[in-house]
Every structure is written in structure tokens, then in C-alpha cells.
Design a protein around this motif. Structure first.
Motif, PDB file in Angstrom:
ATOM      1  N   ILE A 365      29.929  34.259  73.266  1.00 32.91           N
ATOM      2  CA  ILE A 365      29.840  32.905  73.812  1.00 32.91           C
ATOM      3  C   ILE A 365      30.215  32.895  75.285  1.00 32.91           C
ATOM      4  CG2 ILE A 365      30.836  30.595  73.664  1.00 32.91           C
ATOM      5  CD1 ILE A 365      31.071  31.004  70.647  1.00 32.91           C
ATOM      6  N   VAL A 366      31.256  33.642  75.657  1.00 28.68           N
ATOM      7  CA  VAL A 366      31.640  33.737  77.067  1.00 28.68           C
ATOM      8  C   VAL A 366      30.510  34.366  77.885  1.00 28.68           C
ATOM      9  CG1 VAL A 366      33.243  34.822  78.680  1.00 28.68           C
ATOM     10  CG2 VAL A 366      34.097  33.808  76.572  1.00 28.68           C
ATOM     11  N   GLY A 367      29.874  35.381  77.322  1.00 34.72           N
ATOM     12  CA  GLY A 367      28.717  35.958  78.004  1.00 34.72           C
ATOM     13  C   GLY A 367      27.605  34.948  78.199  1.00 34.72           C
ATOM     14  N   ALA A 368      27.366  34.095  77.206  1.00 34.93           N
ATOM     15  CA  ALA A 368      26.356  33.043  77.344  1.00 34.93           C
ATOM     16  C   ALA A 368      26.733  32.062  78.448  1.00 34.93           C
ATOM     17  CB  ALA A 368      26.187  32.306  76.009  1.00 34.93           C
ATOM     18  N   PHE A 369      28.028  31.721  78.540  1.00 36.42           N
ATOM     19  CA  PHE A 369      28.474  30.816  79.599  1.00 36.42           C
ATOM     20  C   PHE A 369      28.224  31.421  80.977  1.00 36.42           C
ATOM     21  CE2 PHE A 369      31.920  28.836  76.652  1.00 36.42           C
ATOM     22  CZ  PHE A 369      30.913  28.213  75.936  1.00 36.42           C
ATOM     23  N   LEU A 370      28.525  32.703  81.127  1.00 41.20           N
ATOM     24  CA  LEU A 370      28.351  33.348  82.428  1.00 41.20           C
ATOM     25  C   LEU A 370      26.878  33.461  82.804  1.00 41.20           C
ATOM     26  CD1 LEU A 370      31.059  36.147  82.181  1.00 41.20           C
ATOM     27  CD2 LEU A 370      31.167  34.042  83.504  1.00 41.20           C
ATOM     28  N   LEU A 371      26.022  33.750  81.832  1.00 39.06           N
ATOM     29  CA  LEU A 371      24.591  33.786  82.109  1.00 39.06           C
ATOM     30  C   LEU A 371      24.070  32.403  82.505  1.00 39.06           C
ATOM     31  CD1 LEU A 371      23.351  36.151  79.256  1.00 39.06           C
ATOM     32  CD2 LEU A 371      23.558  36.677  81.683  1.00 39.06           C
ATOM     33  N   ALA A 372      24.578  31.369  81.850  1.00 39.88           N
ATOM     34  CA  ALA A 372      24.191  30.004  82.227  1.00 39.88           C
ATOM     35  C   ALA A 372      24.675  29.672  83.624  1.00 39.88           C
ATOM     36  CB  ALA A 372      24.746  29.006  81.214  1.00 39.88           C
ATOM     37  N   ALA A 373      25.873  30.160  83.993  1.00 44.26           N
ATOM     38  CA  ALA A 373      26.393  29.921  85.338  1.00 44.26           C
ATOM     39  C   ALA A 373      25.510  30.585  86.387  1.00 44.26           C
ATOM     40  CB  ALA A 373      27.830  30.443  85.442  1.00 44.26           C
ATOM     41  N   SER A 374      25.068  31.821  86.126  1.00 44.84           N
ATOM     42  CA  SER A 374      24.185  32.481  87.087  1.00 44.84           C
ATOM     43  C   SER A 374      22.857  31.750  87.200  1.00 44.84           C
ATOM     44  CB  SER A 374      23.964  33.936  86.668  1.00 44.84           C
ATOM     45  OG  SER A 374      23.263  34.006  85.442  1.00 44.84           O
ATOM     46  N   ARG A 375      22.384  31.175  86.107  1.00 47.36           N
ATOM     47  CA  ARG A 375      21.146  30.380  86.153  1.00 47.36           C
ATOM     48  C   ARG A 375      21.351  29.134  86.985  1.00 47.36           C
ATOM     49  NH1 ARG A 375      17.238  28.181  86.970  1.00 47.36           N
ATOM     50  NH2 ARG A 375      15.461  27.626  85.629  1.00 47.36           N
ATOM     51  N   ALA A 376      22.506  28.508  86.876  1.00 52.01           N
ATOM     52  CA  ALA A 376      22.770  27.293  87.638  1.00 52.01           C
ATOM     53  C   ALA A 376      22.914  27.594  89.122  1.00 52.01           C
ATOM     54  CB  ALA A 376      24.035  26.613  87.108  1.00 52.01           C
TER      55      ALA A 376
END
Length: 456
Positions: A365-376
Motif C-alpha cells: 500500500i505504501v508503494g502504491a501511495f508513492l507511485l501515486a505521488a510520482s504521478r501527481a
């Protein structure tokens, strides 16, 4: 024209496949046992027929323009030999436009008309020669391949080696493309740092480039911090929207929703990821911005229609599918035995989710958050339309702000000298953004790999 040639080669390869298939079946009809199934012989004949022609076509696309340009330059009048590289490029663009039948600005010289005619003639001759060479290679490959079909030919091994080589080539193209992007950014960024010192760029608090190249004192100020702060502010607002909504959506879909609802709702949520970002930008500009501005007037708070809050909210809506889909996949991978064990010990379903499922799935889940942050952080169109363009260092999310991506668009828009610091700064900004997103992706991969638990 190019698409027609590729389509023709593919059709010829399909015909060659049928030839190889028929030939192998004819050989096998005599009671001889073939090493491979007939389909492999057909594929092998098709590859021998089409690949050389496609390779020649690729080489021709890479070299034709350069060869034609050299030949045309050699025929230009002698008084043009002293032109600079930039002036030569401008002249060749004019000649190319004339050769393709397009209009050009200014008076057309007689030598330009002659050069354009020669360019068109050379391109036509080169195209005809290339088509003839491709046809010869296809015919030779077809004849040689179908003659080699024999029981002892290891067609399956040859096909698998060719497919492996194509897969490796595709991987190499992806890697080399990334390396090429990085090298181009680094090269132009180093050129920019000849004008502006890295300390002034990375630690400056004022962004005010002046579009002039007459001396270093007239170039303006290129402080990165206002743009970096605006990027981080908008991304933080987006994550504050996307992480709670996305995570709660994932928990509901994985643990509470009945199968029929999950099968309907999850694809609908993931449709949000397929909407073009320009549509989100218009939605922010036309709907969300005026709504927030009106809401601020009702509450006595000054909220601009184009602000960091507007861009962050819409961007958060956009990346909800990234968080929810990745988190949902991770949560569903937690073994059912852990759930059954927690429920068997007397835990309620909510307690089981909080104390067993989420801790087990937390690294992913933390990895998903970080990937979403890079997308943003890398988003462009939403912030271009909804964040405004105010490169000032402030902490008010209700005011307009500028981000790195907005500034890159502004610096590369319009007619300008691409050797000036006002344009080269876009490459330095792009390199900075690339390093930030790369760092987030690396951190996400490290977190997932380091803390991922393997379950039997």
C-alpha cells in the motif's frame, strides 16, 4: 506511404506463412516425420521473407533525410558555403517545405526552387529504390526459406531464437530510449548552467526570467524553490484527497462488497484513469474552480478559481484509481488463512482488517501511495489550466501558484531562441522533475521489496 509499405510487407509475410505451411505439409505427406510442427515452418518462412525488408525500411527511414540533405547542400551556390549551422538548418527547412508543396514566408529565391526540385527528385528516387530493394529481399528470402524446409530443419528452435532476439531488442529499445532522454536532459541542463550557477537555480527564491539574451545581467532570476514548493503543495493536496478515498474504496471492494457489485464498480472506478487529463483540466477550470470560489464567498474566505486547491482536488480525483486499484490488488493477495485465524480468535471483521490485513498489506500500500505521488508530481494539463501561473513562494493554497510542469510549458511556448537560458531552463526543470519522480519510484520499489512478506 510508409504505412502502406508496412501493411504490404505484413500481407506478404502472411502469404509467406501459407507457403511455408503448405510446403511443410507436402514434405510430411510422404510419411517423413518433421522435427517441428508445420506452423513453425510457416512462421520461419514468413520471418525470413519479411524481416530483411523491414530492416531495410528502418535503415532507409533513418538515413534518407541525412543523405538527401547532404546531396542538396552540395548543390547550393558557392556564396552560401559560409552560412552558419543554424542558418543552414533554417534554409533546409525552407527548401523542405517547398519540396513538399508547402508555403514559406518571404520571397522565394531561384536557388531555393531548384534545390527543392532536386530534393523532391532525390526523395522520389530513393523511395523507388527502397521499394525495389525491399521487393527483391522479400522474394529472395521467400525462395531461400521454402527451399530449406526439410525434416531435419529445426524450425521451432530457429523461431524461438528469433522471437527471443526480438524481445531482447524491444527491451533494449525501451532502455536506450530512457538513457537517451536522460542524456538529452543532462546535456541541455549543463548548457543552461553555463549561464546560471547551480546554487542560484536550486536555492533561489525568485522566479523572474527576462526574455533577453543581451548579457547575464538581463537574463532575470531563475530560482527553483517557488516552482518546487508549488509542485509539492499541489501534489500534497492531491494525495490528501486520493489516499483516504482510494484506500477506503479498496478496503470496501476487497472486504465488504458483494461479488456482483465489485465486478461492476471496480471497472467504473478505473475508467477515471483513462480519462484524458485535458478533460480534468477543463472540469477544474469550469466546474470546480467557480464552485470553490463561490463557496469561499459564502464563508468569507478568498478562494481564487485558479488555485493550488482547485488543481489539487481535481488531481486527487484523477489518481484515486491508481491508489484504489493497486491497494485492492495488494489487499486481496493477503492469504485467507490469516483472515480465518483472526476471526477464529474472536476478532470482528473491522478488527481483522485493521490489525491483520492492513499490516500485512502495508508495504504494498505504501508503494502504491508513492507511485501515486510520482504521478501527481509529473501531471501537466490539470495544473496548466487550474493552478494559475503565479511563481511566488507562499503557503496559501487558496491563491494561484506555479509548478515545474507549468513553467516548462511556458518556457517552451512561442517563438524564441532555444539556445538562450530562458529556453534551456526548461531542460534543467525537466531533469529536476525526472530525478524527483525517479527517486519516488525507487523508494516505492525498495519499500515493497524490503518489507514484503511471503506467505505460504
Amino acid at each position: 506511404m510508409n504505412l502502406v509499405l508496412i501493411a504490404t510487407v505484413l500481407i506478404v509475410m502472411a502469404m509467406a506463412y501459407q507457403v511455408g505451411l503448405s510446403r511443410s505439409r507436402a514434405v510430411a505427406s510422404g510419411g517423413v516425420r518433421l522435427h517441428s510442427r508445420p506452423g513453425y515452418y510457416g512462421v520461419l518462412v514468413a520471418l525470413w521473407c519479411g524481416l530483411p525488408a523491414l530492416l531495410l525500411f528502418g535503415v532507409w527511414l533513418l538515413l534518407q533525410d541525412a543523405i538527401v540533405e547532404v546531396l542538396v547542400i552540395q548543390q547550393l551556390p558557392a556564396e552560401l558555403a559560409g552560412l552558419s549551422e543554424r542558418e543552414t538548418q533554417v534554409l533546409m527547412r525552407r527548401i523542405g517545405a517547398l519540396a513538399s508543396g508547402q508555403g514559406v514566408s518571404g520571397e522565394v529565391q531561384s536557388f531555393e526552387v531548384a534545390a527543392a526540385q532536386q530534393m523532391a527528385r532525390l526523395e522520389s528516387m530513393g523511395r523507388l529504390a527502397m521499394i525495389a530493394a525491399m521487393a527483391v529481399l522479400a522474394v529472395v528470402g521467400l525462395v531461400a526459406a521454402q527451399r530449406r524446409i526439410a525434416p531435419q530443419l529445426r524450425a521451432r528452435n530457429h523461431v524461438e531464437r528469433l522471437v527471443t532476439a526480438l524481445l531482447a531488442l524491444s527491451s533494449g529499445v525501451a532502455i536506450l530510449t530512457t538513457v537517451g532522454i536522460v542524456l538529452s536532459l543532462v546535456g541541455e541542463a549543463l548548457h543552461f548552467f553555463r549561464y546560471i550557477s547551480p546554487a542560484e537555480f536550486f536555492f533561489g527564491t525568485v522566479w523572474n526570467p527576462r526574455f533577453s539574451t543581451s548579457g547575464t545581467g538581463q537574463q532575470g532570476e531563475f530560482g527553483l524553490l517557488p516552482l518546487l514548493w508549488g509542485t509539492l503543495m499541489v501534489s500534497a493536496i492531491a494525495l490528501l484527497v486520493a489516499i483516504p478515498l482510494g484506500l477506503m474504496t479498496a478496503i470496501y471492494m476487497a472486504e465488504y462488497a458483494p461479488p456482483w457489485l465489485r465486478n461492476v464498480a471496480k471497472p467504473i472506478i478505473e475508467v477515471l484513469a483513462g480519462i484524458p487529463t485535458i478533460v480534468y483540466g477543463f472540469f477544474a477550470l469550469i466546474v470546480i474552480g467557480p464552485f470553490l470560489s463561490g463557496l469561499g464567498d459564502m464563508l468569507g474566505i478568498g478562494i481564487r478559481a485558479t488555485s493550488a486547491l482547485t488543481a489539487g482536488l481535481v488531481m486527487g480525483i484523477m489518481i484515486i484509481p491508481f491508489v484504489s486499484s493497486l491497494s485492492d490488488d495488494i489487499i486481496t493477495q493477503v492469504p485467507k488463512s490469516l483472515r480465518d485465524g483472526a476471526l477464529g480468535l474472536g476478532a470482528t471483521k473491522s478488527e481483522m482488517i485493521r490489525q491483520v490485513v492492513l499490516p500485512a498489506a502495508l508495504p504494498g500500500i505504501v508503494g502504491a501511495f508513492l507511485l501515486a505521488a510520482s504521478r501527481a508530481i509529473g501531471e501537466t494539463m490539470i495544473v496548466v489550466l487550474a493552478a494559475g501561473n503565479n511563481p511566488v513562494l507562499h503557503a496559501n493554497p487558496f491563491e494561484a501558484i506555479s509548478t515545474i510542469t507549468v513553467t516548462i510549458v511556458n518556457q517552451l511556448t512561442g517563438d524564441m531562441d532555444f539556445s538562450s537560458p530562458q529556453s534551456l531552463v526548461a531542460f534543467a526543470l525537466g531533469l529536476t522533475l525526472f530525478v524527483i519522480t525517479l527517486g519516488l519510484n525507487v523508494i516505492a520499489l525498495v519499500v515493497v521489496r524490503k518489507y514484503r512478506q511471503q506467505y505460504e
